[in-house]
Design a protein around this motif. Structure first.
Motif, mmCIF file in Angstrom:
data_model
loop_
_atom_site.group_PDB
_atom_site.id
_atom_site.type_symbol
_atom_site.label_atom_id
_atom_site.label_comp_id
_atom_site.label_asym_id
_atom_site.label_seq_id
_atom_site.Cartn_x
_atom_site.Cartn_y
_atom_site.Cartn_z
ATOM 1 N N GLY A 35 107.533 77.855 -5.386
ATOM 2 C CA GLY A 35 108.039 78.929 -4.186
ATOM 3 C C GLY A 35 107.133 79.198 -2.943
ATOM 4 N N PRO A 36 107.429 80.013 -2.461
ATOM 5 C CA PRO A 36 106.958 80.054 -1.077
ATOM 6 C C PRO A 36 105.353 80.536 -0.884
ATOM 7 C CG PRO A 36 108.274 81.920 -1.525
ATOM 8 C CD PRO A 36 108.144 81.202 -2.480
ATOM 9 N N ARG A 37 104.226 80.433 0.004
ATOM 10 C CA ARG A 37 102.869 80.775 0.420
ATOM 11 C C ARG A 37 103.135 82.282 1.045
ATOM 12 N NH1 ARG A 37 99.305 76.170 2.158
ATOM 13 N NH2 ARG A 37 97.744 76.722 1.279
ATOM 14 N N ILE A 38 101.937 82.739 1.440
ATOM 15 C CA ILE A 38 101.184 83.058 2.146
ATOM 16 C C ILE A 38 100.702 82.807 3.566
ATOM 17 C CG2 ILE A 38 100.474 86.167 2.727
ATOM 18 C CD1 ILE A 38 101.652 86.832 0.452
ATOM 19 N N PRO A 39 100.243 82.945 4.748
ATOM 20 C CA PRO A 39 101.810 83.743 5.216
ATOM 21 C C PRO A 39 102.869 82.776 5.507
ATOM 22 C CG PRO A 39 99.985 83.294 6.452
ATOM 23 C CD PRO A 39 99.193 82.372 5.237
ATOM 24 N N ARG A 40 102.870 81.245 5.051
ATOM 25 C CA ARG A 40 103.576 80.778 5.341
ATOM 26 C C ARG A 40 103.727 79.542 4.607
ATOM 27 N NH1 ARG A 40 103.155 78.204 11.814
ATOM 28 N NH2 ARG A 40 101.255 77.362 11.514
ATOM 29 N N GLY A 41 104.372 78.530 4.591
ATOM 30 C CA GLY A 41 104.186 77.267 3.434
ATOM 31 C C GLY A 41 104.980 77.252 2.149
ATOM 32 N N TRP A 42 104.586 75.970 1.376
ATOM 33 C CA TRP A 42 106.129 76.587 -0.029
ATOM 34 C C TRP A 42 104.405 75.800 -0.987
ATOM 35 C CZ3 TRP A 42 110.102 77.569 -1.318
ATOM 36 C CH2 TRP A 42 110.492 78.097 -2.473
ATOM 37 N N ARG A 43 105.090 75.959 -1.853
ATOM 38 C CA ARG A 43 104.099 75.003 -3.150
ATOM 39 C C ARG A 43 104.822 74.605 -4.027
ATOM 40 N NH1 ARG A 43 100.607 79.196 -3.898
ATOM 41 N NH2 ARG A 43 98.739 78.532 -3.181
ATOM 42 N N THR A 44 104.573 72.872 -5.148
ATOM 43 C CA THR A 44 104.953 72.844 -6.099
ATOM 44 C C THR A 44 103.878 72.559 -6.824
ATOM 45 O OG1 THR A 44 106.841 72.666 -4.577
ATOM 46 C CG2 THR A 44 106.864 71.341 -6.850
ATOM 47 N N ARG A 45 103.827 73.378 -7.841
ATOM 48 C CA ARG A 45 102.152 73.040 -8.898
ATOM 49 C C ARG A 45 102.888 72.821 -10.639
ATOM 50 N NH1 ARG A 45 98.482 76.065 -11.445
ATOM 51 N NH2 ARG A 45 99.520 77.716 -11.501
ATOM 52 N N ALA A 46 103.163 71.559 -11.149
ATOM 53 C CA ALA A 46 103.133 71.257 -12.300
ATOM 54 C C ALA A 46 101.701 71.077 -13.526
ATOM 55 C CB ALA A 46 104.250 70.105 -12.133
ATOM 56 N N ARG A 47 102.363 71.935 -14.004
ATOM 57 C CA ARG A 47 100.671 71.633 -15.401
ATOM 58 C C ARG A 47 101.471 70.788 -16.235
ATOM 59 N NH1 ARG A 47 95.350 75.456 -16.997
ATOM 60 N NH2 ARG A 47 95.132 75.148 -14.201
ATOM 61 N N LEU A 48 100.374 69.833 -16.855
ATOM 62 C CA LEU A 48 101.453 69.659 -17.987
ATOM 63 C C LEU A 48 99.786 69.314 -19.246
ATOM 64 C CD1 LEU A 48 103.367 68.547 -15.862
ATOM 65 C CD2 LEU A 48 103.794 67.179 -16.854
ATOM 66 N N ARG A 49 100.728 69.277 -20.200
ATOM 67 C CA ARG A 49 99.537 69.489 -21.333
ATOM 68 C C ARG A 49 99.520 67.723 -21.870
ATOM 69 N NH1 ARG A 49 96.150 73.279 -22.704
ATOM 70 N NH2 ARG A 49 97.279 74.734 -21.844
ATOM 71 N N VAL A 50 97.876 66.882 -22.091
ATOM 72 C CA VAL A 50 97.785 65.725 -22.179
ATOM 73 C C VAL A 50 97.728 66.006 -24.059
ATOM 74 C CG1 VAL A 50 96.702 64.257 -22.312
ATOM 75 C CG2 VAL A 50 96.410 65.567 -20.409
ATOM 76 N N VAL A 51 99.234 65.558 -24.600
ATOM 77 C CA VAL A 51 98.809 65.924 -26.102
ATOM 78 C C VAL A 51 98.686 64.563 -26.399
ATOM 79 C CG1 VAL A 51 101.062 65.914 -28.038
ATOM 80 C CG2 VAL A 51 101.139 66.797 -25.598
ATOM 81 N N THR A 52 97.643 64.884 -27.160
ATOM 82 C CA THR A 52 96.861 63.714 -28.410
ATOM 83 C C THR A 52 98.125 63.479 -29.573
ATOM 84 O OG1 THR A 52 95.671 65.493 -29.859
ATOM 85 C CG2 THR A 52 94.556 65.305 -27.659
ATOM 86 N N GLN A 53 96.968 62.469 -30.283
ATOM 87 C CA GLN A 53 97.905 62.460 -31.589
ATOM 88 C C GLN A 53 98.048 63.333 -32.645
ATOM 89 O OE1 GLN A 53 99.317 58.963 -31.893
ATOM 90 N NE2 GLN A 53 99.035 58.294 -29.926
ATOM 91 N N THR A 54 96.963 63.979 -32.807
ATOM 92 C CA THR A 54 96.949 65.111 -33.742
ATOM 93 C C THR A 54 98.226 65.958 -32.951
ATOM 94 O OG1 THR A 54 94.592 64.455 -34.237
ATOM 95 C CG2 THR A 54 95.798 66.579 -35.183
ATOM 96 N N GLU A 70 99.843 69.283 -7.075
ATOM 97 C CA GLU A 70 100.308 70.774 -6.517
ATOM 98 C C GLU A 70 100.340 69.444 -5.137
ATOM 99 O OE1 GLU A 70 98.289 74.809 -5.971
ATOM 100 O OE2 GLU A 70 97.343 73.036 -4.987
ATOM 101 N N VAL A 71 101.712 70.601 -4.928
ATOM 102 C CA VAL A 71 101.845 69.836 -3.166
ATOM 103 C C VAL A 71 102.360 71.188 -2.310
ATOM 104 C CG1 VAL A 71 103.377 68.579 -1.735
ATOM 105 C CG2 VAL A 71 103.036 67.424 -3.819
ATOM 106 N N THR A 72 101.083 71.205 -0.969
ATOM 107 C CA THR A 72 101.326 72.533 -0.931
ATOM 108 C C THR A 72 101.276 72.137 0.561
ATOM 109 O OG1 THR A 72 98.907 72.012 -0.081
ATOM 110 C CG2 THR A 72 100.176 74.572 -1.953
ATOM 111 N N ASP A 73 102.471 72.587 1.841
ATOM 112 C CA ASP A 73 102.152 72.915 2.780
ATOM 113 C C ASP A 73 102.337 74.090 3.841
ATOM 114 O OD1 ASP A 73 105.014 73.432 4.017
ATOM 115 O OD2 ASP A 73 105.019 72.829 1.965
ATOM 116 N N ASP A 74 102.243 74.088 4.984
ATOM 117 C CA ASP A 74 102.081 75.217 5.758
ATOM 118 C C ASP A 74 103.325 75.008 6.970
ATOM 119 O OD1 ASP A 74 101.221 72.852 7.676
ATOM 120 O OD2 ASP A 74 99.388 74.175 8.045
#
Length: 406
Positions: free
Chosen positions: A381-400, A346-350
């Motif tokens: 998307g934007p944050r309240i009251p200001r700033g921006w957020r970029t968040r990416a959640r990825l799955r850790v895929v096992t062999q099964t 997650e990358v955030t700024d104000d």
């Protein structure tokens, strides 16, 4: 039916109805066949101007119908060459008819009237009547053609604007598709490197297993398990690679491959280098790590770790390009739920949006493409009251998991 003409001077009704029908009925088809309908109306209009039928052509409905016929032809005719040839013929015919009628017509004699005995104007009655007829016809035909040209010009301009807008939209879509394809090709090359690592590992372990098989069967069995794990991982990466290449035309980046030298692909293990690089570009990055198992991030699959690194880099680059912020926070978290383990960045700024710095959106497309490749979710998307957020959640895929996921 409502004629005010003397009975002995009235035109026979069949002839009157025929001429009026020839003037009015073509208007029903004026948009489909504008030029032919104008020619039909012109013939009917000339026919209504004889000494016996002049009362028909003088009626308001006849005048209005022929005016609309000319106006519609100029407005709707697609074949402009045929229009102007036909219009020239019509105007010449009308001019000849006017000239001939002025010199040979017994219109006034037929009505038993005289123009005037003592005209008040400066010009003689014959000349004044000729000029009056000329000006009236000029205004009548010129007005219909002028209004038709205005309507046609407006429609033509609107059509050009629509075509230009559609062309711009098509070009924008092509640029977007090209950016997506380039990003996918880049991902594919990175995965290729990961797969090459697995294949090399399989070869080394297979060779070692063959050498120690007679002397140490247990060690050989352990090496064979390693081969199995590497092969499954390679299969998983290969499936991802084929999914990317399926929708792309192969167009390798010549600048990168010309020398045949590829640098090692980065991963989250080198996230500090990313922080330092952004510091050199004027953006201070505060790094935080929150792992549900110690060292979990360091043992992520190479392709997944690379994707997270790239997403972090693109998100920080967006902060530098489009935000007034001088500081950003990069958070790396891990966890697990009923679907298995996950890892997110997650990358955030104000900061506030930098004026006139709207991007093309290609970077965000790349983030989503990478997340999709690893069954991940993205929030941007934007944050309240200001700033921006970029968040990416990825799955850790096992062999099964890799054998069950699409």
């Amino acid at each position: 039916m409502l004629s005010l003409t003397e009975k002995e001077d009235a035109v026979q009704r069949p002839i009157a109805f025929l001429i009026l029908s020839a003037l009015v009925l073509p208007l029903m088809f004026r948009r489909r066949w504008p030029v032919p309908m104008m020619l039909v109306g012109s013939v009917a209009f000339i026919a209504s101007s004889g000494s016996e039928t002049y009362t028909i052509g003088a009626q308001l409905c006849a005048q209005l119908a022929y005016f609309l016929g000319i106006y519609t032809a100029v407005t709707w005719a697609k074949n402009r060459r045929a229009l102007w040839i036909s219009m020239t013929v019509v105007l010449l015919a009308m001019a000849v008819w006017i000239v001939v009628s002025l010199f040979t017509s017994d219109l006034f004699a037929a009505t038993g009237m005289r123009m005037v005995d003592d005209p008040a104007g400066l010009l003689p009655a014959d000349i004044a009547y000729s000029l009056y007829s000329f000006l009236m016809n000029l205004m009548y035909f010129g007005g219909a053609i002028f209004l038709g040209l205005i309507s046609w010009s407006n429609a033509y301009s609107n059509e050009i604007v629509k075509e230009q807008a559609q062309r711009i939209a098509d070009q924008a879509q092509q640029l977007a598709d090209r950016a997506v394809n380039e990003e996918r090709l880049r991902i594919a090359r990175e995965l290729h490197d990961v797969i090459a690592h697995h294949i090399a590992s399989v070869g080394v372990q297979a060779s070692a297993a063959r050498l120690v098989h007679d002397r140490d069967p247990g060690k050989s069995l352990e090496l064979m398990r390693g081969i199995e794990a590497s092969a499954r991982s390679a299969v998983q990466e290969t499936r991802s690679l084929l999914g990317v290449l399926r929708e792309n035309d192969i167009n390798e980046d010549a600048a990168e491959s010309a020398g045949g030298i590829r640098t090692p692909e980065p991963s989250l293990a080198r996230i500090e280098e990313l922080v330092t690089a952004n510091k050199l570009h004027g953006l201070t990055v505060v790094l935080s790590r929150d792992e549900h198992e110690a060292g979990f991030v360091d043992h992520l699959p190479a392709g997944l770790s690379l994707a997270l690194y790239r997403i972090s880099g693109e998100a920080l680059a967006n902060v530098r390009r489009h935000s007034t912020a001088h500081t950003a926070t990069l958070s790396v978290r891990t966890g697990s739920d009923e679907e298995g383990a996950w890892v997110e960045v997650e990358v955030t700024d104000d900061g506030r949006p930098r004026p006139e710095s709207s991007g093309s959106g290609f970077g965000l497309r790349g983030i989503r493409e990478r997340a999709k490749l690893h069954h991940g979710l993205v929030e941007i998307g934007p944050r309240i009251p200001r700033g921006w957020r970029t968040r990416a959640r990825l799955r850790v895929v096992t062999q099964t998991d890799s054998r069950t996921m699409p």
